[in-house]
Write an enzyme that holds these catalytic residues in place. Structure first.
Site, PDB file in Angstrom:
ATOM      1  N   LYS A  37       0.896  -0.941  -0.061  1.00 15.12           N
ATOM      2  CA  LYS A  37       0.293   0.081   0.000  1.00 15.12           C
ATOM      3  C   LYS A  37       0.806   1.270  -0.026  1.00 15.12           C
ATOM      4  O   LYS A  37       2.642   0.945   0.017  1.00 15.12           O
ATOM      5  CB  LYS A  37      -0.790   0.078   1.162  1.00 15.12           C
ATOM      6  CG  LYS A  37      -1.976  -0.680   1.127  1.00 15.12           C
ATOM      7  CD  LYS A  37      -2.776  -1.233  -0.315  1.00 15.12           C
ATOM      8  CE  LYS A  37      -4.044  -1.879  -0.377  1.00 15.12           C
ATOM      9  NZ  LYS A  37      -4.061  -3.078   0.079  1.00 15.12           N
TER      10      LYS A  37
HETATM   11  C1  LIG Z   1      -9.755  -2.194  -1.679  1.00 14.03           C
HETATM   12  C2  LIG Z   1      -8.985  -3.364  -0.348  1.00 14.03           C
HETATM   13  N1  LIG Z   1     -10.045  -3.260   0.789  1.00 14.03           N
HETATM   14  C3  LIG Z   1      -9.093  -3.805   1.755  1.00 14.03           C
HETATM   15  C4  LIG Z   1      -8.553  -4.658   1.557  1.00 14.03           C
HETATM   16  C5  LIG Z   1      -8.045  -5.305   2.520  1.00 14.03           C
HETATM   17  O1  LIG Z   1      -6.580  -4.550   3.339  1.00 14.03           O
HETATM   18  P1  LIG Z   1      -5.894  -5.469   5.027  1.00 14.03           P
HETATM   19  O2  LIG Z   1      -5.163  -6.067   3.445  1.00 14.03           O
HETATM   20  O3  LIG Z   1      -5.315  -4.116   4.959  1.00 14.03           O
HETATM   21  O4  LIG Z   1      -7.083  -6.271   5.035  1.00 14.03           O
HETATM   22  C6  LIG Z   1      -7.842  -4.253   0.293  1.00 14.03           C
HETATM   23  C7  LIG Z   1      -6.318  -5.740   0.381  1.00 14.03           C
HETATM   24  O5  LIG Z   1      -5.792  -5.687  -0.709  1.00 14.03           O
HETATM   25  C8  LIG Z   1      -8.024  -3.592  -1.224  1.00 14.03           C
HETATM   26  O6  LIG Z   1      -7.549  -3.975  -2.008  1.00 14.03           O
END
Ligand SMILES: Cc1ncc(COP(=O)(O)O)c(C=O)c1O
Length: 384
Positions: free
Chosen positions: A184
Site C-alpha cells: 500500500k
Molecule cells: C480495496 C481493498 N480493500 C481492503 C483490502 C484489505 O486490506 P488489508 O490487507 O489491510 O486487510 C485491500 C487489500 O488489498 C484492498 O485492496
C-alpha cells in the site's frame, strides 16, 4: 519464469524506517503502546478525522466498524463487485448480506445510481471503495445515505493521502478504513486504521479490537494500571503492534513524498501511452487531488492483435511484473455458492476486468523503468 527485473511493487524502506523499528525494539514495548497512540494522533491530524483506531489490517477496520454498529443477520450492506474480497467478506462474517453493485466505466468506482437501485428497507451501510486511489463520488453517496438514513463506511485501502474536492479521505462519511499492507501507499507490513468523527464508534471499536476488554491493554501494564479488567462483550484480536506503528509513523511522514513520486510516474505513463490505440488509460476527476495506488490500463481486447492475458505473459517474459485488480467478486467460488449472482449481472465490472492490467508503480521506480515498461507494451501490442 524470467527474473522480474521490474517488479510490480517494491516497498520504500529507508534507514530512518529501520532505525524507528530498532528504537521500538530497544524500548522493550512490543505490542500496542506509545507508538500506536502517536500513530493514531498523527493520522487523525493528517486525514482530518477526530478519532483514529490503529488496527492490524483494513479488513479488521471494516469488520470492527460493522460490528460496532451491530450490523448482522437481516441487514444488507451495499458494496461494489469490483473490489478485493475483504470488502465483502467482512459483511458475511457479521451475518449480514452483501449486496453487490456495478461500478462506473470511467474509474471503476461504485456507481451511485446502482447504489440507489439496490437500496431496500433492510439496507444499513454503503461501503464505497476508492479504487486505485481515486475517491468515490462522495457528494452523491452521502446524499443517498442521508436520504435513506444509511451509514457510509469508505474502504480507503488504496486512498490514504487522497483528497475529494479538497476534503481529505478519512474526514468524510461515518467511517473510513485504511490499509498499511506491504504494497500500500504507506506500510506497516500488515496494518490498518479506522478513522471516524464519531466517538461512540471509535470507543466501541476499541473495545472490540482487544477481546472486549474495557480498558486498553497497554494501560494495564502502565504505571498506575491495575490487574483488574472486565470483558464487556465478545471481542476480537485486531490490535496493531508498537513495532508496526513505529514503522507506520515514519511512513506517514514520508507519505506525501511517496504520493508525489507516484504521481510523477503516472504522468510519465500517461505521456508515454497517450497515443497507444490498443489501451484505455485510467480516468480520474481533476477536481480531486488523488493518491495513485494503482496504474490500471485496459487492453482493448476486441481490436488489439494481442489479448490481455497474452500481454501479461509477454511482459513477464521480459522481466516486467504486473497484476490484475480485480477479479469481480461474483466470479469466485465462495460467492457463487451463495447463488445470488451470475456472469452477466455486472456488465461494466466484467468489461473492465477483461482488459485490466495494473502496471508497476512504486515510489522508487525510475523514469527509465517506466519508459521500458511502455516500450515493451507497445512492442507487444504491435507485433511485426
Ligand atoms: C480495496 C481493498 N480493500 C481492503 C483490502 C484489505 O486490506 P488489508 O490487507 O489491510 O486487510 C485491500 C487489500 O488489498 C484492498 O485492496
Amino acid at each position: 519464469m524470467a527474473e522480474m527485473r521490474i517488479p510490480f511493487f517494491k516497498p520504500s524502506i529507508d534507514d530512518s524506517d529501520i532505525e524507528a523499528v530498532a528504537e521500538s525494539l530497544r524500548s522493550g514495548w512490543l505490542t500496542s503502546g506509545p507508538n500506536v497512540k502517536e500513530l493514531e494522533r498523527e493520522l487523525a491530524e493528517y486525514c482530518g478525522a477526530t478519532y483514529v483506531n490503529a488496527v492490524n489490517s483494513a479488513t479488521a477496520a471494516l469488520h470492527l466498524a460493522l460490528c460496532a454498529w451491530d450490523i448482522g443477520p437481516g441487514d444488507e450492506v451495499i458494496a461494489p463487485v469490483y473490489t478485493f474480497s475483504a470488502t465483502a467478506n467482512v459483511v458475511i462474517h457479521t451475518g449480514a448480506t452483501p449486496v453487490l453493485v456495478d461500478v462506473r466505466d470511467s474509474d471503476a468506482n461504485i456507481d451511485p445510481e446502482a447504489i440507489e437501485r439496490a437500496i431496500t428497507p433492510r439496507t444499513k451501510v454503503i461501503i464505497p471503495v476508492d479504487f486505485a486511489g481515486e475517491p468515490c463520488q462522495m457528494d452523491a453517496i452521502l446524499d443517498i445515505a442521508q436520504r435513506h438514513r444509511l451509514k457510509v463506511l469508505t474502504d480507503a485501502a488504496h486512498s490514504v493521502g487522497s483528497d475529494y474536492r479538497g476534503k481529505p479521505v478519512g474526514s468524510m462519511g461515518d467511517a473510513t478504513a485504511f490499509s498499511f499492507y506491504a504494497t500500500k501507499n504507506m506500510t506497516t507490513g500488515e496494518g490498518g486504521a479506522l478513522a471516524t468523527n464519531d466517538q461512540a464508534l471509535s470507543d466501541r471499536a476499541r473495545v472490540l479490537t482487544l477481546h472486549g476488554i474495557t480498558k486498553d491493554g497497554w494501560n494495564r501494564y502502565a504505571a498506575g494500571g491495575t490487574w483488574r479488567y472486565d470483558i464487556a462483550e465478545f471481542g476480537f484480536k485486531d490490535n496493531l503492534t508498537d513495532l508496526a506503528a513505529s514503522l507506520g509513523r515514519r511512513q506517514l511522514k514520508r507519505l506525501d513524498g511517496f504520493n508525489e513520486r507516484r504521481a510523477q510516474v503516472v504522468q510519465r505513463y500517461f505521456a508515454n501511452l497517450r497515443d497507444e490505440e490498443h489501451v484505455i488509460l485510467p480516468g480520474f476527476d481533476e477536481a480531486n487531488h488523488r493518491a495513485w495506488h494503482l496504474f490500471m490500463i485496459r487492453i482493448k481486447n476486441e481490436q488489439s492483435p494481442v489479448q490481455r492475458d497474452e500481454v501479461i505473459d509477454q511482459l513477464a517474459a521480459r522481466g516486467i511484473q504486473t497484476s490484475v485488480h480485480f477479479i469481480p467478486l461474483h466470479y469466485f467460488t465462495a460467492y457463487q455458492k451463495l447463488e445470488r449472482w451470475q456472469k452477466g449481472d455486472f456488465p461494466v465490472a466484467e468489461r473492465i476486468f477483461e482488459g485490466a492490467i495494473s502496471l508497476p508503480l512504486f515510489p522508487d521506480m525510475t523514469d527509465d523503468e517506466v519508459d521500458e515498461v511502455c516500450h515493451a507494451l507497445r512492442e507487444i501490442l504491435h507485433p511485426a
